[in-house]
Design an enzyme around this catalytic site. Structure first.
Site, mmCIF file in Angstrom:
data_model
loop_
_atom_site.group_PDB
_atom_site.id
_atom_site.type_symbol
_atom_site.label_atom_id
_atom_site.label_comp_id
_atom_site.label_asym_id
_atom_site.label_seq_id
_atom_site.Cartn_x
_atom_site.Cartn_y
_atom_site.Cartn_z
ATOM 1 N NE ARG A 36 -4.271 -1.878 1.799
ATOM 2 C CZ ARG A 36 -4.985 -2.237 2.425
ATOM 3 N NH1 ARG A 36 -4.793 -2.453 4.138
ATOM 4 N NH2 ARG A 36 -6.120 -3.477 1.897
ATOM 5 C CE LYS A 199 -22.250 -15.890 6.159
ATOM 6 N NZ LYS A 199 -22.708 -14.436 6.767
ATOM 7 N N GLY A 352 -10.436 -7.507 -2.239
ATOM 8 C CA GLY A 352 -10.169 -8.851 -1.362
ATOM 9 C C GLY A 352 -9.670 -10.284 -1.645
ATOM 10 N N GLY A 375 -14.149 -3.594 0.155
ATOM 11 C CA GLY A 375 -15.299 -3.294 -0.044
ATOM 12 C C GLY A 375 -16.124 -1.586 -0.580
HETATM 13 P P1 AMP Z 1 -16.193 -13.627 1.220
HETATM 14 O O1 AMP Z 1 -16.381 -13.532 1.934
HETATM 15 O O2 AMP Z 1 -18.249 -13.536 0.649
HETATM 16 O O3 AMP Z 1 -15.414 -12.571 -0.111
HETATM 17 O O4 AMP Z 1 -16.542 -15.046 0.861
HETATM 18 C C1 AMP Z 1 -15.198 -15.538 0.879
HETATM 19 C C2 AMP Z 1 -14.884 -17.227 1.062
HETATM 20 O O5 AMP Z 1 -15.998 -18.085 0.869
HETATM 21 C C3 AMP Z 1 -13.596 -17.542 1.262
HETATM 22 O O6 AMP Z 1 -12.922 -17.634 2.375
HETATM 23 C C4 AMP Z 1 -14.184 -19.405 0.996
HETATM 24 O O7 AMP Z 1 -13.490 -20.086 1.619
HETATM 25 C C5 AMP Z 1 -15.487 -19.250 0.862
HETATM 26 N N1 AMP Z 1 -15.444 -19.920 0.404
HETATM 27 C C6 AMP Z 1 -15.976 -20.155 -1.297
HETATM 28 N N2 AMP Z 1 -16.552 -21.281 -1.786
HETATM 29 C C7 AMP Z 1 -17.346 -21.745 -0.844
HETATM 30 C C8 AMP Z 1 -17.984 -23.004 -0.637
HETATM 31 N N3 AMP Z 1 -18.149 -23.572 -1.889
HETATM 32 N N4 AMP Z 1 -18.600 -22.980 0.637
HETATM 33 C C9 AMP Z 1 -18.113 -22.820 1.553
HETATM 34 N N5 AMP Z 1 -17.464 -21.502 1.406
HETATM 35 C C10 AMP Z 1 -16.441 -21.271 0.398
#
Ligand code: AMP
Length: 395
Positions: A36, A199, A352, A375
Site C-alpha cells: 500500500r 454468501k 479482497g 468493500g
Molecule cells: P466472501 O467473504 O463472501 O467474499 O467469501 C470468501 C470466502 O468464501 C472464502 O473464504 C472462501 O473460502 C469461501 N467459499 C468459497 N466457496 C465456498 C464454498 N463452496 N463453501 C464454503 N465457503 C466457500
C-alpha cells in the site's frame, strides 16, 4: 469526470493527501507487506516534482478513538523515508500543535506524515470540527485512499468540503474510476461479471445492479449452492442460505438467462483440507457431502465465456481457495482472465479475496486492474455513490 491530481496547481502548495497506509505490522512493529505504501508513491512523487509538500494522513488498524502506540504510523514514516530517499517529517498527532508545527517546518522537496487519524473517534464520526482542523494543514486536497472511499469519514468526506475547487483524486483512485467506473458506465461488450464468495446475501445488490449492465454473470463459490437449491437440487451438507432460496429463484427469473451457474463441483466429506473428495455434477451431491469448489466442466464453461468477453469484472473466489484441494476453480478463473488480457480484454479484479487469489496465482501483473479496495469496489459495483469520491470536484 472527477478532477485528478494533474488538474491541480501544486506548486508551493501544502497538499493534504488521504492515503491508505493501513499496512500489516508484526509484533516488533516491522511492516510485513508494504504494497500500500509503494502504490501511493506515484502520487507523492508527482506532488514533489510539481514543487508541493505532501501532507499525508491515514488510519492504521482499529485503535477505536484512542491513542495506542501499537497503531502508531511512526514505522511507516521511517519506511517511507527509505523508499523515497527524502526527508519524511512525522507529526506525533494528526491535529493540534504537533501537526501545525511539523507542517510549518517542512520545505518543498520534503514530506509530512501525520499520526493515525483513528486515534480520534471524530475521524470515523465525520466530525465537522475535526475535519476543519485537518483542513487547516493543506491548501489543496487529494484523496488517494480507495479502500476507505466508501466511508464518509472526516479525512475522506468531511475535510473535502473545505477545499471547494481544489479537491481531486490521486493516481490510485483515478485508476479505480477509469477501470471500474469505465466497466459500469461504458463497457466494451460482451461484458461478463464473475461473482463468488461464501454468501449470496452479501452479493444481492451487486447481482441486481449488474443484471442491468452486464451481458452475463458467472456465479461460483458458496453462493452458487443457494441458486442450485433454488433450481431444485439437493445440496447435501453444502453451505446454503435457506432463507435466500426464494430470492435466488426470483433473480433467476429476472435474469433473462444472463446468470450462468456451475454444472459440476468438487465435493468433500468434511470441511477439511484433507477430506475425501470427488467430482460430481451439480445435481448429484450426495447426503453428507459438501460443495467446496467448481468442477472441471464448470471451469471450461467459465473460461469459454471469459475468452469471449471484451470486459470482465471478478469479485469473490470460486471455492475454498485457502485449501489446496479446493483452489483449482479460483486459480483457473485467474488464469482465464490473464489469458483474455493478452488478447485485449479489459480484466478487473475486485479487491479482497479475489485480489489475494490473483496474487497467490502469480498473475496480478497480467490483468488490467486489481482494485485496492474490497468493500469499496463491492459498493461501487452495487451502483452506490462512494462518499469520498462524489465529494471531489468535477473537471
Ligand atoms: P466472501 O467473504 O463472501 O467474499 O467469501 C470468501 C470466502 O468464501 C472464502 O473464504 C472462501 O473460502 C469461501 N467459499 C468459497 N466457496 C465456498 C464454498 N463452496 N463453501 C464454503 N465457503 C466457500
Amino acid at each position: 469526470m472527477i478532477k485528478t491530481i494533474t488538474d491541480l496547481d501544486l506548486h508551493n502548495k501544502r497538499v493534504l493527501v488521504r492515503v491508505d497506509f493501513n499496512v500489516p505490522l508484526d509484533d516488533n512493529r516491522t511492516i510485513t507487506d508494504d504494497t500500500r505504501i509503494v502504490e501511493s508513491l506515484p502520487t507523492i512523487k508527482k506532488i514533489i516534482a510539481d514543487g508541493g509538500i505532501p501532507i499525508l494522513m491515514s488510519h492504521l488498524g482499529r485503535p477505536k478513538g484512542e491513542r495506542k502506540e501499537k497503531y502508531s504510523l511512526a514505522p511507516v514514516a521511517a519506511h517511507l523515508q527509505t523508499l523515497l530517499g527524502i526527508t519524511v517529517h512525522f507529526a506525533t498527532d494528526c491535529i493540534g500543535e504537533p501537526a501545525t508545527t511539523t507542517v510549518a517546518a517542512a520545505k518543498p522537496g520534503e514530506v509530512v506524515l501525520l499520526e493515525n487519524l483513528r486515534f480520534y473517534a471524530e475521524e470515523e464520526k465525520n466530525d465537522a470540527g475535526f475535519a476543519e482542523q485537518l483542513s487547516h494543514l493543506g491548501d489543496v486536497y487529494i484523496n488517494d485512499a480507495f479502500g476507505t472511499a466508501h466511508r464518509a469519514h472526516a479525512s475522506t468526506e468531511g475535510v473535502a468540503k473545505f477545499f471547494v475547487g481544489n479537491r481531486a483524486s490521486g493516481y490510485l483512485i483515478a485508476k479505480e474510476l477509469e477501470y471500474i467506473g469505465g466497466a459500469l458506465q461504458n463497457p466494451q461488450r460482451p461484458f461478463t461479471a464473475i461473482l463468488g464468495g461464501s454468501k449470496v446475501s452479501d452479493k444481492i445488490e451487486v447481482i441486481s445492479n449488474l443484471l442491468s449492465i452486464a451481458d452475463a454473470i458467472l456465479i461460483g463459490g458458496g453462493m452458487a449452492n443457494t441458486f442450485a437449491k433454488a433450481m431444485g437440487y439437493e445440496m447435501g451438507d453444502s453451505l446454503v442460505e435457506t432463507d435466500k432460496v426464494d430470492l435466488a429463484k426470483e433473480l433467476i427469473t429476472k435474469s433473462e438467462n444472463k446468470l450462468i451457474f456451475p454444472v459440476d463441483a468438487v465435493i468433500a466429506d468434511a470441511f477439511d483440507a484433507n477430506a475425501n473428495t470427488q467430482i460430481v455434477d451439480m445435481n448429484k451431491v450426495p447426503t453428507g457431502w459438501r460443495v467446496l469448489d467448481i468442477g472441471p466442466k464448470s471451469v471450461a464453461l467459465f473460461a469459454q465465456q471469459i475468452a469471449n468477453s471484451k470486459t470482465v469484472v471478478w469479485n469473490g473466489p470460486m471455492g475454498v481457495f485457502e485449501m489446496d484441494a479446493f483452489n483449482k476453480g479460483t486459480f483457473a478463473v485467474a488464469q482465464a482472465l490473464a489469458n483474455a488480457t493478452t488478447t485485449g480484454t479489459i480484466t478487473i479484479i475486485g479487491g479482497g479475496d479475489s485480489a489475494a487469489a490473483i496474487a497467490q496465482a502469480g498473475l496480478k501483473d497480467q490483468v488490467s486492474h486489481v482494485s485496492t479496495g474490497g468493500g469499496a469496489s463491492l459498493e461501487y459495483l452495487e451502483g452506490k455513490q462512494l462518499p469520498g469520491i462524489v465529494v471531489l470536484d468535477e473537471q
